[in-house]
Scaffold this motif. Structure first.
Motif, PDB file in Angstrom:
ATOM      1  N   ALA A 116       0.859  -1.176   0.000  1.00 47.67           N
ATOM      2  CA  ALA A 116       0.000   0.000   0.000  1.00 47.67           C
ATOM      3  C   ALA A 116       0.893   1.223   0.000  1.00 47.67           C
ATOM      4  O   ALA A 116       2.061   1.159   0.367  1.00 47.67           O
ATOM      5  N   SER A 117       0.379   2.329  -0.434  1.00 48.79           N
ATOM      6  CA  SER A 117       1.177   3.541  -0.449  1.00 48.79           C
ATOM      7  C   SER A 117       0.310   4.722  -0.071  1.00 48.79           C
ATOM      8  O   SER A 117      -0.875   4.773  -0.386  1.00 48.79           O
ATOM      9  N   ALA A 118       0.921   5.651   0.649  1.00 48.31           N
ATOM     10  CA  ALA A 118       0.234   6.881   1.019  1.00 48.31           C
ATOM     11  C   ALA A 118       0.538   7.911  -0.062  1.00 48.31           C
ATOM     12  O   ALA A 118       1.455   8.712   0.052  1.00 48.31           O
ATOM     13  N   ASP A 119      -0.219   7.853  -1.155  1.00 45.55           N
ATOM     14  CA  ASP A 119       0.091   8.690  -2.301  1.00 45.55           C
ATOM     15  C   ASP A 119      -0.435  10.104  -2.092  1.00 45.55           C
ATOM     16  O   ASP A 119      -0.905  10.476  -1.024  1.00 45.55           O
ATOM     17  N   ALA A 120      -0.355  10.886  -3.158  1.00 47.40           N
ATOM     18  CA  ALA A 120      -0.720  12.298  -3.047  1.00 47.40           C
ATOM     19  C   ALA A 120      -2.188  12.490  -2.696  1.00 47.40           C
ATOM     20  O   ALA A 120      -2.579  13.552  -2.201  1.00 47.40           O
ATOM     21  N   ASP A 121      -3.018  11.478  -2.955  1.00 42.86           N
ATOM     22  CA  ASP A 121      -4.444  11.606  -2.657  1.00 42.86           C
ATOM     23  C   ASP A 121      -4.764  11.331  -1.191  1.00 42.86           C
ATOM     24  O   ASP A 121      -5.889  11.566  -0.750  1.00 42.86           O
ATOM     25  N   ALA A 122      -3.794  10.787  -0.442  1.00 38.98           N
ATOM     26  CA  ALA A 122      -4.049  10.483   0.963  1.00 38.98           C
ATOM     27  C   ALA A 122      -4.258  11.779   1.740  1.00 38.98           C
ATOM     28  O   ALA A 122      -3.650  12.804   1.462  1.00 38.98           O
ATOM     29  N   SER A 123      -5.130  11.700   2.740  1.00 36.94           N
ATOM     30  CA  SER A 123      -5.526  12.900   3.468  1.00 36.94           C
ATOM     31  C   SER A 123      -5.403  12.677   4.963  1.00 36.94           C
ATOM     32  O   SER A 123      -6.055  11.787   5.520  1.00 36.94           O
ATOM     33  N   ALA A 124      -4.579  13.492   5.625  1.00 35.61           N
ATOM     34  CA  ALA A 124      -4.469  13.414   7.080  1.00 35.61           C
ATOM     35  C   ALA A 124      -5.783  13.800   7.747  1.00 35.61           C
ATOM     36  O   ALA A 124      -6.134  13.279   8.811  1.00 35.61           O
ATOM     37  N   GLU A 125      -6.533  14.700   7.120  1.00 32.32           N
ATOM     38  CA  GLU A 125      -7.826  15.097   7.686  1.00 32.32           C
ATOM     39  C   GLU A 125      -8.791  13.919   7.694  1.00 32.32           C
ATOM     40  O   GLU A 125      -9.479  13.666   8.692  1.00 32.32           O
ATOM     41  N   ARG A 126      -8.836  13.171   6.579  1.00 32.25           N
ATOM     42  CA  ARG A 126      -9.681  11.969   6.565  1.00 32.25           C
ATOM     43  C   ARG A 126      -9.156  10.939   7.552  1.00 32.25           C
ATOM     44  O   ARG A 126      -9.922  10.238   8.216  1.00 32.25           O
ATOM     45  N   THR A 171       5.340   6.454   5.913  1.00 35.35           N
ATOM     46  CA  THR A 171       3.910   6.424   5.610  1.00 35.35           C
ATOM     47  C   THR A 171       3.522   5.203   4.785  1.00 35.35           C
ATOM     48  O   THR A 171       2.494   4.570   5.043  1.00 35.35           O
ATOM     49  N   ASN A 172       4.320   4.844   3.778  1.00 34.50           N
ATOM     50  CA  ASN A 172       3.975   3.681   2.960  1.00 34.50           C
ATOM     51  C   ASN A 172       4.018   2.399   3.777  1.00 34.50           C
ATOM     52  O   ASN A 172       3.165   1.518   3.634  1.00 34.50           O
ATOM     53  N   PRO A 191      -5.817  -5.791  15.817  1.00 36.01           N
ATOM     54  CA  PRO A 191      -6.724  -6.473  14.887  1.00 36.01           C
ATOM     55  C   PRO A 191      -6.802  -5.770  13.541  1.00 36.01           C
ATOM     56  O   PRO A 191      -6.306  -4.658  13.351  1.00 36.01           O
ATOM     57  N   ASP A 192      -7.452  -6.441  12.622  1.00 37.78           N
ATOM     58  CA  ASP A 192      -7.711  -5.903  11.285  1.00 37.78           C
ATOM     59  C   ASP A 192      -8.977  -5.050  11.357  1.00 37.78           C
ATOM     60  O   ASP A 192     -10.058  -5.550  11.653  1.00 37.78           O
ATOM     61  N   MET A 193      -8.847  -3.758  11.068  1.00 34.62           N
ATOM     62  CA  MET A 193      -9.991  -2.851  11.138  1.00 34.62           C
ATOM     63  C   MET A 193     -10.752  -2.776   9.818  1.00 34.62           C
ATOM     64  O   MET A 193     -11.578  -1.891   9.626  1.00 34.62           O
ATOM     65  N   GLN A 194     -10.475  -3.697   8.898  1.00 40.08           N
ATOM     66  CA  GLN A 194     -11.186  -3.783   7.623  1.00 40.08           C
ATOM     67  C   GLN A 194     -11.108  -2.468   6.850  1.00 40.08           C
ATOM     68  O   GLN A 194     -12.103  -1.933   6.374  1.00 40.08           O
ATOM     69  N   LEU A 195      -9.894  -1.964   6.745  1.00 38.82           N
ATOM     70  CA  LEU A 195      -9.664  -0.712   6.039  1.00 38.82           C
ATOM     71  C   LEU A 195      -9.513  -0.960   4.545  1.00 38.82           C
ATOM     72  O   LEU A 195      -8.963  -1.984   4.125  1.00 38.82           O
ATOM     73  N   SER A 196      -9.966  -0.029   3.752  1.00 42.05           N
ATOM     74  CA  SER A 196      -9.647  -0.048   2.330  1.00 42.05           C
ATOM     75  C   SER A 196      -8.218   0.469   2.156  1.00 42.05           C
ATOM     76  O   SER A 196      -7.612   1.017   3.087  1.00 42.05           O
ATOM     77  N   ARG A 197      -7.675   0.331   0.962  1.00 39.05           N
ATOM     78  CA  ARG A 197      -6.327   0.841   0.713  1.00 39.05           C
ATOM     79  C   ARG A 197      -6.278   2.349   0.930  1.00 39.05           C
ATOM     80  O   ARG A 197      -5.323   2.881   1.500  1.00 39.05           O
ATOM     81  N   GLY A 198      -7.319   3.044   0.467  1.00 44.14           N
ATOM     82  CA  GLY A 198      -7.342   4.489   0.654  1.00 44.14           C
ATOM     83  C   GLY A 198      -7.416   4.876   2.113  1.00 44.14           C
ATOM     84  O   GLY A 198      -6.758   5.833   2.553  1.00 44.14           O
ATOM     85  N   GLU A 199      -8.215   4.143   2.895  1.00 44.89           N
ATOM     86  CA  GLU A 199      -8.326   4.441   4.323  1.00 44.89           C
ATOM     87  C   GLU A 199      -7.011   4.172   5.045  1.00 44.89           C
ATOM     88  O   GLU A 199      -6.606   4.937   5.928  1.00 44.89           O
ATOM     89  N   ALA A 204      -2.300   6.441   7.663  1.00 41.34           N
ATOM     90  CA  ALA A 204      -0.837   6.476   7.712  1.00 41.34           C
ATOM     91  C   ALA A 204      -0.310   7.906   7.686  1.00 41.34           C
ATOM     92  O   ALA A 204       0.595   8.258   8.452  1.00 41.34           O
ATOM     93  N   VAL A 205      -0.861   8.753   6.820  1.00 43.98           N
ATOM     94  CA  VAL A 205      -0.347  10.126   6.767  1.00 43.98           C
ATOM     95  C   VAL A 205      -0.789  10.923   7.990  1.00 43.98           C
ATOM     96  O   VAL A 205      -0.165  11.929   8.340  1.00 43.98           O
ATOM     97  N   TYR A 206      -1.847  10.486   8.660  1.00 43.42           N
ATOM     98  CA  TYR A 206      -2.253  11.140   9.904  1.00 43.42           C
ATOM     99  C   TYR A 206      -1.337  10.750  11.063  1.00 43.42           C
ATOM    100  O   TYR A 206      -0.883  11.600  11.835  1.00 43.42           O
TER     101      TYR A 206
END
Length: 755
Positions: A116-126, A171-172, A191-199, A204-206
């Protein structure tokens, strides 16, 4: 560059059981979590939770942090269960030993790259919103920004600190860990919080807002060789398996002297040093002599819930629950449904409420029926919670009750009565509940059709008769107050007949007619210049169908419940029954060619082994008789990821083999067919068998086979057909046997619908 940790921490509340948990096995669970039985053979009765898988975790960890952590675990990561092993060494020798061990681990654990990668679309606010809504705060406490770059916990005492995270992970790397934590730390304590890649990227960036760390140079071979010897001498392999340098595991003396060894007030040289408080040390000393006495089933439940911090969210027997200071972090999209729409459910008597098969789906697969609740049910892994459904049923179980179904001429009357009662001209249940994935006109309460799959019949009846008694505070009217039916003109005003009629109507599943008041738009979903992915129920792909449409005009559906490519068709894409991703039924708009929907992969089988077939539901038997069927055969679904063009790669595993399944259209002789590219990854050599077709099969040569309306192309010489035992003449199935070395294996298959 050498990493230096210029901080000192007081380790308070580092372990999870507390004094109240001792009588219920809390200290026993902590003995398992600390891995005491890895060295002390006489502590095996306490159990043994596996240590982190260093082959997977080390490539994610910043090398400087890794070195500092090995040198002094409790200073680098407060609250860690890793004991200090180098504390008796002089500072210079300790630093050298840590550098050597770090070099060895880094050379032994080469990763293929971040998943997974924390790309430019990743948001610390989200990421901040996710952290405070999906449940992270219940174990880690709320987080407050300080200088805009770092975040510190402001939660209750005993919360698991995350202050080290930004130093430990880029972050990645953190996004990769959060996407599948059980793969790296199988103990279930994270545990696994069932996150999507985007989540995962947003979180990670947060949590680790610095830029991804640059790759470090490969360690010197001499340093790594010395680290290999250190690993052997320190007998790290007692806890961390998978290294050929492990040597003999450590055989500690029997843990009979509770004032010596690790439990001494001041452990001596060569003894692993845990950051135990006096309270924790006393709890261990008290429980060690009792380990020969098995826990009762109730104590075993309480022990597991305490060790995994389930009681941070859930109440059971007046213990646990979300503290008032964290209550504001329980969020729902349906506030008018009350606290039951935002609070995790009470576990008191859950074994009498839920069917064991549904509890397995919740605990092992993360199944959920409350999409409006933001707090998520984590997945802890079968090895950690697989025993709970049977224990809940044993401890909480009540005498079974079977709600009788009407027969003969009365059956139609009962169905019509239930249809009326559920609708807005009867009891108005669909005013607040969705039905078969279709929205209600007001609140969007949980889908009524899920009740028979989830609930015990006695609990269902008692809830309808007295909702406030079963679920205090629930926003649900009493339609049978005091056991007397409010609708005295339906089924002779009989409470028992009315409730039984509703139960059996809901058991009809998706074949049940929509009650009056359900909103039922239907519209066509078209594909334009990008692929379209739609998730929902389908007659061609089951309850967990995924439809993928391509601009080329050829489409497919995947059965995510069983892990099989289910159908292919050309022309228009699908019709769906209402507006919402994964909301309800979808139907191919042209005739689809069906493929086998049983589990597609098994451990390699012989010609004498019949392929296990999926349970079939019918109008007469609409409830899945074996909901654990795919799991019994090693299948786990892990979602999908979209590439830049919107093409999904479906991710799942079979018996520990990680599989990525990507299907795209390719042009051949003026028409389009589907190319399926499968990538399989395994840590050790293994074998699997893939089943592609069943029915009449015609070999065409060159690895091509025709069945019905599809021609399947396989690598020449890779496939074999065999008769289906007990079937009519000519019925066969097409199999591919894969023998895979450790690492990655690829397979390509084509599907051609011809002209």
């Amino acid at each position: 560059m050498m990493y230096v940790r210029l901080m000192a921490f007081a380790v308070l509340g580092s372990f999870a059981f507390g004094p109240a948990g001792l009588a219920q096995g809390g200290a026993r669970e902590e003995i398992a979590a600390l891995g005491c039985a890895a060295c002390h053979a006489d502590l095996q009765t306490a159990g043994l939770r596996p240590a982190p898988d260093l082959r997977r975790t080390v490539p994610l960890i910043d090398p400087g942090f890794l070195e500092a952590f090995i040198a002094s675990p409790h200073a680098a990561q407060p609250g860690t269960r890793m004991p200090e092993l180098l504390g008796a060494m002089p500072p210079e020798e300790r630093a050298l030993a840590a550098a050597e061990l770090s070099a060895f681990l880094r050379t032994e654990t080469n990763a293929e790259g971040m998943e997974a990668s924390a790309d430019a679309d990743a948001s610390a606010e989200r990421g901040q919103r996710l952290f405070h809504e999906v449940g992270c705060v219940m174990c880690h406490g709320p987080m407050a920004a300080t200088d805009g770059a770092s975040r510190v916990p402001v939660g209750p005492e005993g919360a698991r600190s995350l202050e080290h995270v930004a130093d430990k992970y880029g972050t990645n790397a953190l996004a990769t860990f959060l996407l599948d934590p059980l793969r790296h730390r199988p103990s279930g304590l994270m545990p696994d919080m069932q996150l999507s890649r985007g989540e995962a990227a947003d979180l990670a960036v947060y949590l680790s807002p610095a830029a991804p760390k640059d790759a470090e140079a490969v360690p010197e071979s001499a340093l790594a060789a010395a680290g290999r010897e250190r690993f052997r001498v320190l007998q790290c392999g007692s806890c961390h398996a998978g290294f050929d340098a492990a040597g003999e595991t450590f055989a500690a003396p029997a843990a009979r002297d509770v004032f010596a060894g690790c439990l001494a007030d001041e452990p001596g040289p060569g003894v692993p040093q845990y950051a135990l408080t006096d309270e924790e040390r006393s709890a261990f000393r008290e429980v060690l002599p009792t380990l020969g006495t098995p826990l009762t089933s109730a104590e075993h439940i309480a022990s597991t819930l305490g060790a995994l911090r389930c009681t941070s969210c859930h109440v059971r027997e007046d213990a646990g629950g979300v503290p008032q200071r964290l209550d504001a972090y329980l969020v729902t999209d349906e506030p008018d449904l009350g606290d039951h729409a935002r609070r995790p459910p009470n576990l008191t008597g859950v074994g009498a409420k839920l069917r064991p098969a549904w509890m397995e789906r919740v605990l092992l697969d993360g199944a959920s029926v409350r999409p409006y609740m933001h707090t998520r049910m984590p997945v802890f892994g079968a090895d950690n919670v697989g025993h709970l459904p049977a224990l809940f049923a044993e401890v909480d179980g009540e005498a079974s009750l079977e709600l009788p179904a009407e027969t003969g001429e009365n059956e139609r009357e009962a169905r019509d009565a239930a249809h009326k009662m559920l609708g807005v001209t009867g009891l108005g249940c669909v005013t607040c509940h969705t039905f078969n994935g279709k929205p209600a006109p007001s609140f969007q309460g949980l889908d009524l059709l899920t009740a028979p799959e989830r609930l015990q019949e006695r609990w269902f009846r008692d809830l309808l008769v007295s909702p406030q008694k079963k679920l205090p505070g629930i926003v649900m009217p009493e339609s049978w107050p005091g056991g007397v039916a409010a609708l005295d003109d339906v089924l002779e005003g009989s409470t028992d007949r009315q409730i039984a009629a509703i139960w059996h109507y809901l058991r009809l599943g998706t074949s049940a007619r929509d009650p009056r008041g359900i909103y039922q738009p239907q519209w066509n979903l078209d594909v334009e210049d990008r692929p379209v992915v739609y998730r929902g129920r389908s007659r061609v792909a089951g309850f967990r169908g995924i439809a993928v449409g391509f601009p080329a005009g050829i489409h497919y559906a995947f059965d995510a419940q069983n892990g099989s490519l289910a159908a292919i068709w050309r022309g228009d894409f699908v019709s769906v029954n209402w507006n919402g991703q994964g909301a309800g039924d979808f139907y191919p708009r042209t005739e689809a060619t069906a493929l086998p929907r049983d589990v597609a992969w098994l451990e390699q089988i012989t010609d004498d082994t019949p392929w296990p077939l999926r349970p079939i539901t019918t109008e007469e038997e609409p409830i899945n008789a074996d909901p654990t069927y795919p799991r019994q055969h090693g299948y786990r679904f892990h979602g999908y990821r979209l590439d830049a063009y919107g093409v999904p790669t479906i991710r799942y595993e079979v018996n520990g083999v990680a599989i990525e399944d990507r299907i795209t259209p390719i042009e051949l002789d003026g028409r389009y067919l589907l190319r399926r590219q499968i990538s399989l990854g395994t840590d050790a050599a293994t074998s699997l068998t893939l089943r592609l077709l069943s029915g009449p099969i015609e070999p065409l040569g060159g690895g091509r086979y025709r069945s019905g309306g599809v021609i399947v192309g396989t690598p020449e010489g890779s496939a074999r057909s065999r008769p289906i035992a007990g079937s009519s003449e000519g019925e066969q199935e097409l199999l591919i046997d894969l023998r895979m070395p450790a690492g990655r294996t690829s397979l390509e298959i084509s599907y051609d619908l011809g002209n």
